[in-house]
Design a protein around this motif. Structure first.
Motif, PDB file in Angstrom:
ATOM      1  N   ILE A   9      47.548 -86.941 -46.546  1.00  0.00           N
ATOM      2  CA  ILE A   9      48.294 -86.880 -45.292  1.00  0.00           C
ATOM      3  C   ILE A   9      49.069 -88.193 -45.107  1.00  0.00           C
ATOM      4  O   ILE A   9      48.495 -89.282 -45.209  1.00  0.00           O
ATOM      5  N   LEU A  10      50.354 -88.055 -44.839  1.00  0.00           N
ATOM      6  CA  LEU A  10      51.182 -89.203 -44.471  1.00  0.00           C
ATOM      7  C   LEU A  10      51.169 -89.319 -42.958  1.00  0.00           C
ATOM      8  O   LEU A  10      51.550 -88.372 -42.256  1.00  0.00           O
ATOM      9  N   GLY A  11      50.696 -90.437 -42.427  1.00  0.00           N
ATOM     10  CA  GLY A  11      50.625 -90.647 -40.985  1.00  0.00           C
ATOM     11  C   GLY A  11      51.727 -91.574 -40.504  1.00  0.00           C
ATOM     12  O   GLY A  11      52.063 -92.551 -41.182  1.00  0.00           O
ATOM     13  N   ASN A  26      41.879 -87.000 -47.743  1.00  0.00           N
ATOM     14  CA  ASN A  26      40.713 -86.277 -47.222  1.00  0.00           C
ATOM     15  C   ASN A  26      40.154 -86.862 -45.930  1.00  0.00           C
ATOM     16  O   ASN A  26      38.959 -86.765 -45.648  1.00  0.00           O
ATOM     17  N   GLY A  27      41.014 -87.469 -45.145  1.00  0.00           N
ATOM     18  CA  GLY A  27      40.633 -87.970 -43.837  1.00  0.00           C
ATOM     19  C   GLY A  27      39.789 -89.216 -43.832  1.00  0.00           C
ATOM     20  O   GLY A  27      39.512 -89.770 -42.764  1.00  0.00           O
ATOM     21  N   ASP A 153      32.757 -82.668 -31.775  1.00  0.00           N
ATOM     22  CA  ASP A 153      33.196 -82.221 -33.093  1.00  0.00           C
ATOM     23  C   ASP A 153      34.491 -82.964 -33.400  1.00  0.00           C
ATOM     24  O   ASP A 153      34.955 -83.775 -32.590  1.00  0.00           O
ATOM     25  N   TYR A 154      35.114 -82.677 -34.520  1.00  0.00           N
ATOM     26  CA  TYR A 154      36.327 -83.391 -34.894  1.00  0.00           C
ATOM     27  C   TYR A 154      37.487 -83.103 -33.939  1.00  0.00           C
ATOM     28  O   TYR A 154      38.452 -83.863 -33.898  1.00  0.00           O
ATOM     29  N   ASP A 155      37.400 -82.032 -33.169  1.00  0.00           N
ATOM     30  CA  ASP A 155      38.468 -81.706 -32.234  1.00  0.00           C
ATOM     31  C   ASP A 155      37.944 -81.313 -30.858  1.00  0.00           C
ATOM     32  O   ASP A 155      38.633 -80.680 -30.077  1.00  0.00           O
ATOM     33  N   ARG A 156      36.708 -81.722 -30.545  1.00  0.00           N
ATOM     34  CA  ARG A 156      36.117 -81.398 -29.243  1.00  0.00           C
ATOM     35  C   ARG A 156      35.505 -82.656 -28.648  1.00  0.00           C
ATOM     36  O   ARG A 156      34.708 -83.341 -29.295  1.00  0.00           O
ATOM     37  N   TYR A 157      35.903 -82.941 -27.393  1.00  0.00           N
ATOM     38  CA  TYR A 157      35.480 -84.178 -26.743  1.00  0.00           C
ATOM     39  C   TYR A 157      35.061 -83.891 -25.311  1.00  0.00           C
ATOM     40  O   TYR A 157      35.646 -83.051 -24.636  1.00  0.00           O
ATOM     41  N   ASP A 158      34.041 -84.597 -24.869  1.00  0.00           N
ATOM     42  CA  ASP A 158      33.602 -84.521 -23.482  1.00  0.00           C
ATOM     43  C   ASP A 158      33.759 -85.910 -22.879  1.00  0.00           C
ATOM     44  O   ASP A 158      33.020 -86.835 -23.240  1.00  0.00           O
ATOM     45  N   VAL A 159      34.737 -86.074 -21.992  1.00  0.00           N
ATOM     46  CA  VAL A 159      34.975 -87.373 -21.349  1.00  0.00           C
ATOM     47  C   VAL A 159      33.988 -87.508 -20.193  1.00  0.00           C
ATOM     48  O   VAL A 159      34.082 -86.814 -19.188  1.00  0.00           O
ATOM     49  N   LEU A 160      33.045 -88.420 -20.338  1.00  0.00           N
ATOM     50  CA  LEU A 160      31.958 -88.551 -19.368  1.00  0.00           C
ATOM     51  C   LEU A 160      32.320 -89.460 -18.210  1.00  0.00           C
ATOM     52  O   LEU A 160      31.851 -89.266 -17.092  1.00  0.00           O
ATOM     53  N   CYS A 161      33.133 -90.468 -18.460  1.00  0.00           N
ATOM     54  CA  CYS A 161      33.644 -91.330 -17.398  1.00  0.00           C
ATOM     55  C   CYS A 161      34.877 -92.042 -17.931  1.00  0.00           C
ATOM     56  O   CYS A 161      35.021 -92.240 -19.137  1.00  0.00           O
ATOM     57  N   SER A 311      44.220 -89.733 -40.565  1.00  0.00           N
ATOM     58  CA  SER A 311      42.856 -89.219 -40.590  1.00  0.00           C
ATOM     59  C   SER A 311      42.704 -88.039 -39.634  1.00  0.00           C
ATOM     60  O   SER A 311      42.143 -86.995 -39.990  1.00  0.00           O
ATOM     61  N   ARG A 312      43.205 -88.214 -38.420  1.00  0.00           N
ATOM     62  CA  ARG A 312      43.153 -87.109 -37.448  1.00  0.00           C
ATOM     63  C   ARG A 312      43.949 -85.908 -37.967  1.00  0.00           C
ATOM     64  O   ARG A 312      43.537 -84.747 -37.827  1.00  0.00           O
ATOM     65  N   GLY A 313      45.088 -86.195 -38.601  1.00  0.00           N
ATOM     66  CA  GLY A 313      45.915 -85.127 -39.134  1.00  0.00           C
ATOM     67  C   GLY A 313      45.212 -84.295 -40.181  1.00  0.00           C
ATOM     68  O   GLY A 313      45.440 -83.081 -40.290  1.00  0.00           O
ATOM     69  N   TYR A 314      44.338 -84.923 -40.956  1.00  0.00           N
ATOM     70  CA  TYR A 314      43.600 -84.199 -41.993  1.00  0.00           C
ATOM     71  C   TYR A 314      42.744 -83.088 -41.379  1.00  0.00           C
ATOM     72  O   TYR A 314      42.717 -81.951 -41.875  1.00  0.00           O
ATOM     73  N   TYR A 315      42.030 -83.409 -40.286  1.00  0.00           N
ATOM     74  CA  TYR A 315      41.153 -82.416 -39.671  1.00  0.00           C
ATOM     75  C   TYR A 315      41.958 -81.314 -38.994  1.00  0.00           C
ATOM     76  O   TYR A 315      41.515 -80.151 -38.938  1.00  0.00           O
ATOM     77  N   MET A 316      43.133 -81.658 -38.503  1.00  0.00           N
ATOM     78  CA  MET A 316      44.014 -80.637 -37.944  1.00  0.00           C
ATOM     79  C   MET A 316      44.590 -79.765 -39.061  1.00  0.00           C
ATOM     80  O   MET A 316      44.768 -78.560 -38.900  1.00  0.00           O
ATOM     81  N   TYR A 317      44.860 -80.375 -40.212  1.00  0.00           N
ATOM     82  CA  TYR A 317      45.332 -79.630 -41.380  1.00  0.00           C
ATOM     83  C   TYR A 317      44.290 -78.589 -41.791  1.00  0.00           C
ATOM     84  O   TYR A 317      44.614 -77.436 -42.094  1.00  0.00           O
ATOM     85  N   LYS A 318      43.043 -78.990 -41.819  1.00  0.00           N
ATOM     86  CA  LYS A 318      41.965 -78.071 -42.192  1.00  0.00           C
ATOM     87  C   LYS A 318      41.910 -76.875 -41.252  1.00  0.00           C
ATOM     88  O   LYS A 318      41.564 -75.760 -41.666  1.00  0.00           O
ATOM     89  N   ASN A 319      42.250 -77.100 -39.974  1.00  0.00           N
ATOM     90  CA  ASN A 319      42.208 -76.022 -38.986  1.00  0.00           C
ATOM     91  C   ASN A 319      43.525 -75.254 -38.900  1.00  0.00           C
ATOM     92  O   ASN A 319      43.647 -74.339 -38.084  1.00  0.00           O
ATOM     93  N   GLY A 320      44.496 -75.658 -39.711  1.00  0.00           N
ATOM     94  CA  GLY A 320      45.791 -74.988 -39.671  1.00  0.00           C
ATOM     95  C   GLY A 320      46.566 -75.261 -38.397  1.00  0.00           C
ATOM     96  O   GLY A 320      47.354 -74.430 -37.938  1.00  0.00           O
ATOM     97  N   GLU A 321      46.352 -76.451 -37.812  1.00  0.00           N
ATOM     98  CA  GLU A 321      47.014 -76.806 -36.560  1.00  0.00           C
ATOM     99  C   GLU A 321      48.346 -77.506 -36.846  1.00  0.00           C
ATOM    100  O   GLU A 321      48.442 -78.734 -36.842  1.00  0.00           O
TER     101      GLU A 321
END
Length: 342
Positions: A9-11, A26-27, A153-161, A311-321
């Motif tokens: 991935i080129l970032g 590979n991220g 997860d690689y694309d799921r976040y819970d902002v607690l504060c 790195s973030r792009g790699y995980y989005m690539y895997k998901n076809g995003e």
């Protein structure tokens, strides 16, 4: 889904005053990471001038990209996808990177991936700790965003504060200016604080609902300095810096510890430019005494860089995003902001 075993991935990152391009495999594996800073330009003005930042990005982005590919010993044809920061950040600066990335994809036929800059900061940890996997706790400490986040997860976040006003990095820059320190303020405060003592008491940055507020701390420092000047009293700037630094960081660490204990997770990480702060890194290492694994990205990956975007792009690539070529900049993007149509 993959054309080869290894995904390259080129970032591209241009959200503020760094023009950056990187290649990541590979991220996790950094093949090149070129960052051209504009600090010397903006230091003259005491902060980033958006129009100047945009013009400088235009002038150098092609050269930076070519160097990143050359350093990785690759050609654009060998890249699997192009990932670019499309938000959050300065709109003009973002548009340079987005437009350049779209041009590369139009010319090469490579897929385009639109990356949230904030998510990129979190992914900097995967480049330093190749075995790190979610879930874990993350302290987000950038110039524009401050939060305690549970990375599910690689694309799921819970902002607690999070902060209700200024981000911690922004507060560092503003306090540095009050103390007469050059831009960028964060490293200057960190250096000066190491020479001082915590003689001044400021209210905690943690407010009643568990979020952060840096506006009051910033104002308290300004009032301290201005009142002393009006009375002709001498203040030791190193002591002010040390006191501010301690208050700014302690609230973050306290809330991170509370949420980490509550979560039951045993790994904590940091993301963002203030993650390079010496006092913050020492406080985070204290978690190890209680049996936690602590992830501190290398200093060159704490600030803005394109490796984290790749790195973030790699995980989005895997998901076809993937995005199409109508992609536009989104300067106010949030951590869980909507992605562009794909």
């Amino acid at each position: 889904m993959f054309s080869s075993e290894n995904i390259l991935i080129l970032g591209i990152e241009s959200s503020c005053d760094e023009t950056a391009v990187a290649v990541v495999k590979n991220g996790r594996e950094l093949l090149s990471n070129v960052v051209l800073s504009q600090i010397d330009v903006h230091k003259l003005y005491g902060g980033v001038v958006p129009e100047i930042a945009s013009r400088n990005h235009v002038e150098v982005i092609d050269k930076v990209c070519k160097k990143a590919l050359n350093d990785a010993n690759l050609s654009l044809s060998q890249i699997d996808a192009v990932a670019v920061t499309y938000g959050a950040g300065l709109v003009g600066a973002l548009l340079v990177g987005v437009s350049y990335a779209k041009g590369l994809c139009q010319a090469s036929g490579k897929p385009l991936i639109a990356v949230n800059h904030i998510e990129g900061h979190i992914c900097a940890n995967y480049l330093t700790y190749q075995s790190l996997t979610p879930p874990y706790m993350c302290l987000l400490t950038s110039g524009g965003h401050t939060a305690v986040v549970k990375v599910l997860d690689y694309d799921r976040y819970d902002v607690l504060c999070s902060t209700v006003d200024d981000a911690v990095g922004e507060a560092f820059d503003k306090v540095a200016r009050v103390l007469g320190l050059p831009y960028p303020g964060g490293p200057q405060i960190d250096r000066l604080a190491s020479e001082g003592e915590t003689k001044y008491e400021f209210h905690s940055v943690v407010v009643s609902n568990g979020n952060f507020s840096y506006s009051g701390l910033k104002t308290a420092v300004m009032n301290l300095v201005h009142n002393a000047e009006q009375k002709g009293e001498r203040i030791v700037k190193a002591d002010v810096a040390a006191s501010f630094n301690k208050t700014a960081v302690d609230g973050l660490i306290d809330r991170l510890r509370e949420e980490t204990v509550k979560s039951g997770l045993k790994t904590v990480a940091v993301a963002g430019g203030v993650g390079a702060n010496g006092y913050l890194r020492r406080r985070l290492k204290e978690f190890e005494n209680d049996g936690y694994t602590v992830c501190l990205p290398t200093l060159n990956l704490c600030g803005d860089n394109a490796a984290m975007i790749a790195s973030r792009g790699y995980y989005m690539y895997k998901n076809g995003e993937f995005s199409d070529l109508t992609l536009n900049a989104c300067p106010t993007l949030k951590l869980r902001g909507d992605r562009p149509d794909r």
